[in-house]
Design a protein around this motif. Structure first.
Motif, PDB file in Angstrom:
ATOM      1  N   LEU A  81      37.941  71.018  19.801  1.00  0.00           N
ATOM      2  CA  LEU A  81      38.755  71.939  20.583  1.00  0.00           C
ATOM      3  C   LEU A  81      40.164  71.399  20.800  1.00  0.00           C
ATOM      4  O   LEU A  81      41.156  72.094  20.564  1.00  0.00           O
ATOM      5  CB  LEU A  81      38.096  72.230  21.938  1.00  0.00           C
ATOM      6  CG  LEU A  81      38.915  73.100  22.895  1.00  0.00           C
ATOM      7  CD1 LEU A  81      39.152  74.472  22.293  1.00  0.00           C
ATOM      8  CD2 LEU A  81      38.235  73.198  24.240  1.00  0.00           C
ATOM      9  N   HIS A  82      40.258  70.134  21.221  1.00  0.00           N
ATOM     10  CA  HIS A  82      41.579  69.568  21.482  1.00  0.00           C
ATOM     11  C   HIS A  82      42.385  69.387  20.198  1.00  0.00           C
ATOM     12  O   HIS A  82      43.599  69.565  20.193  1.00  0.00           O
ATOM     13  CB  HIS A  82      41.462  68.260  22.266  1.00  0.00           C
ATOM     14  CG  HIS A  82      41.039  68.487  23.671  1.00  0.00           C
ATOM     15  ND1 HIS A  82      39.749  68.265  24.090  1.00  0.00           N
ATOM     16  CD2 HIS A  82      41.714  68.949  24.744  1.00  0.00           C
ATOM     17  CE1 HIS A  82      39.657  68.585  25.370  1.00  0.00           C
ATOM     18  NE2 HIS A  82      40.832  69.002  25.791  1.00  0.00           N
ATOM     19  N   CYS A  83      41.725  69.044  19.109  1.00  0.00           N
ATOM     20  CA  CYS A  83      42.430  68.941  17.826  1.00  0.00           C
ATOM     21  C   CYS A  83      43.011  70.297  17.437  1.00  0.00           C
ATOM     22  O   CYS A  83      44.163  70.394  17.008  1.00  0.00           O
ATOM     23  CB  CYS A  83      41.494  68.442  16.732  1.00  0.00           C
ATOM     24  SG  CYS A  83      41.078  66.689  16.862  1.00  0.00           S
ATOM     25  N   ALA A  84      42.216  71.347  17.590  1.00  0.00           N
ATOM     26  CA  ALA A  84      42.683  72.690  17.236  1.00  0.00           C
ATOM     27  C   ALA A  84      43.836  73.126  18.146  1.00  0.00           C
ATOM     28  O   ALA A  84      44.826  73.702  17.672  1.00  0.00           O
ATOM     29  CB  ALA A  84      41.534  73.687  17.323  1.00  0.00           C
ATOM     30  N   GLN A  85      43.719  72.850  19.433  1.00  0.00           N
ATOM     31  CA  GLN A  85      44.795  73.213  20.362  1.00  0.00           C
ATOM     32  C   GLN A  85      46.084  72.483  20.015  1.00  0.00           C
ATOM     33  O   GLN A  85      47.165  73.079  19.995  1.00  0.00           O
ATOM     34  CB  GLN A  85      44.394  72.892  21.800  1.00  0.00           C
ATOM     35  CG  GLN A  85      43.340  73.811  22.352  1.00  0.00           C
ATOM     36  CD  GLN A  85      42.843  73.358  23.717  1.00  0.00           C
ATOM     37  OE1 GLN A  85      42.852  72.176  24.061  1.00  0.00           O
ATOM     38  NE2 GLN A  85      42.379  74.313  24.505  1.00  0.00           N
ATOM     39  N   GLU A  86      45.966  71.196  19.729  1.00  0.00           N
ATOM     40  CA  GLU A  86      47.160  70.409  19.426  1.00  0.00           C
ATOM     41  C   GLU A  86      47.739  70.769  18.060  1.00  0.00           C
ATOM     42  O   GLU A  86      48.947  70.762  17.875  1.00  0.00           O
ATOM     43  CB  GLU A  86      46.859  68.916  19.524  1.00  0.00           C
ATOM     44  CG  GLU A  86      46.552  68.463  20.943  1.00  0.00           C
ATOM     45  CD  GLU A  86      47.647  68.827  21.941  1.00  0.00           C
ATOM     46  OE1 GLU A  86      48.819  68.502  21.699  1.00  0.00           O
ATOM     47  OE2 GLU A  86      47.315  69.449  22.962  1.00  0.00           O
ATOM     48  N   ARG A  87      46.902  71.104  17.099  1.00  0.00           N
ATOM     49  CA  ARG A  87      47.405  71.551  15.797  1.00  0.00           C
ATOM     50  C   ARG A  87      48.228  72.824  15.970  1.00  0.00           C
ATOM     51  O   ARG A  87      49.320  72.954  15.428  1.00  0.00           O
ATOM     52  CB  ARG A  87      46.257  71.823  14.832  1.00  0.00           C
ATOM     53  CG  ARG A  87      46.754  72.295  13.460  1.00  0.00           C
ATOM     54  CD  ARG A  87      45.682  72.932  12.616  1.00  0.00           C
ATOM     55  NE  ARG A  87      44.647  72.034  12.171  1.00  0.00           N
ATOM     56  CZ  ARG A  87      44.110  72.084  10.960  1.00  0.00           C
ATOM     57  NH1 ARG A  87      44.532  72.963  10.073  1.00  0.00           N
ATOM     58  NH2 ARG A  87      43.149  71.255  10.625  1.00  0.00           N
ATOM     59  N   SER A  88      47.708  73.753  16.758  1.00  0.00           N
ATOM     60  CA  SER A  88      48.423  75.002  17.016  1.00  0.00           C
ATOM     61  C   SER A  88      49.735  74.746  17.755  1.00  0.00           C
ATOM     62  O   SER A  88      50.771  75.328  17.438  1.00  0.00           O
ATOM     63  CB  SER A  88      47.528  75.940  17.826  1.00  0.00           C
ATOM     64  OG  SER A  88      48.216  77.110  18.151  1.00  0.00           O
ATOM     65  N   ARG A  89      49.675  73.864  18.720  1.00  0.00           N
ATOM     66  CA  ARG A  89      50.876  73.522  19.491  1.00  0.00           C
ATOM     67  C   ARG A  89      51.948  72.906  18.593  1.00  0.00           C
ATOM     68  O   ARG A  89      53.131  73.238  18.701  1.00  0.00           O
ATOM     69  CB  ARG A  89      50.489  72.551  20.597  1.00  0.00           C
ATOM     70  CG  ARG A  89      51.625  72.116  21.433  1.00  0.00           C
ATOM     71  CD  ARG A  89      51.112  71.291  22.588  1.00  0.00           C
ATOM     72  NE  ARG A  89      52.227  70.868  23.373  1.00  0.00           N
ATOM     73  CZ  ARG A  89      52.337  69.679  23.911  1.00  0.00           C
ATOM     74  NH1 ARG A  89      51.372  68.810  23.789  1.00  0.00           N
ATOM     75  NH2 ARG A  89      53.385  69.362  24.617  1.00  0.00           N
ATOM     76  N   ASP A 130      39.013  72.447  12.404  1.00  0.00           N
ATOM     77  CA  ASP A 130      39.035  71.068  12.898  1.00  0.00           C
ATOM     78  C   ASP A 130      37.629  70.552  13.160  1.00  0.00           C
ATOM     79  O   ASP A 130      37.351  69.361  12.956  1.00  0.00           O
ATOM     80  CB  ASP A 130      39.910  70.973  14.150  1.00  0.00           C
ATOM     81  CG  ASP A 130      41.358  71.300  13.828  1.00  0.00           C
ATOM     82  OD1 ASP A 130      41.929  70.640  12.950  1.00  0.00           O
ATOM     83  OD2 ASP A 130      41.900  72.229  14.445  1.00  0.00           O
TER      84      ASP A 130
END
Length: 142
Positions: A105-113, A39
């Motif tokens: 960081l937030h994009c990666a967290q939300e993609r994983s979620r 991301d």
């Protein structure tokens, strides 16, 4: 300039209008549909993304037709809006969106979620894109 002057200037500065996930004027400024691409790389290669302006983070999920209501309930708890886009055989393509400031960081967290949620519901997370209001165009003085 004193601290009081700076605070006063900040308070007087016009606030940017609040974005809406349904605003038709928004344009895609970054997109990530390759799970192998980080991301941070997606955002770094985007010349249109403005890091200090709000954006709509929109995830593209393919969910079983009978599970979209459940997904909408779960996602609404964190301010996401689910919109059905189109039916594809027994699945429905949905957009899951919310307004936020973007960073890698937030994009990666939300993609994983989203990938985890889609998997639990028997679907698939296809990727995400980010939308922002077009940057104002300034004509240089003649």
């Amino acid at each position: 300039m004193s601290l009081a002057d700076r605070v006063r200037d900040l308070l007087r500065r016009p606030k940017a209008p609040e974005l809406s996930v349904d605003d038709p004027a928004l344009v895609v400024v970054a997109e990530a549909f390759d799970p192998a691409e980080a991301d941070s790389a997606v955002l770094a290669r985007s010349p249109s993304w403005v890091s200090d302006r709000q954006a709509v983070l929109r995830h593209h999920l393919l969910l079983p037709a009978g599970r979209t209501a459940e997904a909408a309930r779960v996602l609404a708890q964190d301010g996401y809006v689910l919109r059905e886009v189109r039916e594809e055989a027994t699945d429905i393509l949905v957009h899951v969106s919310r307004v936020q400031l973007l960073d890698a960081l937030h994009c990666a967290q939300e993609r994983s979620r989203m990938a985890g949620l889609a998997q639990r519901l028997g679907g698939e997370a296809l990727g995400w894109d980010a939308l922002q209001a077009p940057a104002p165009v300034f004509d240089p003085p003649a």
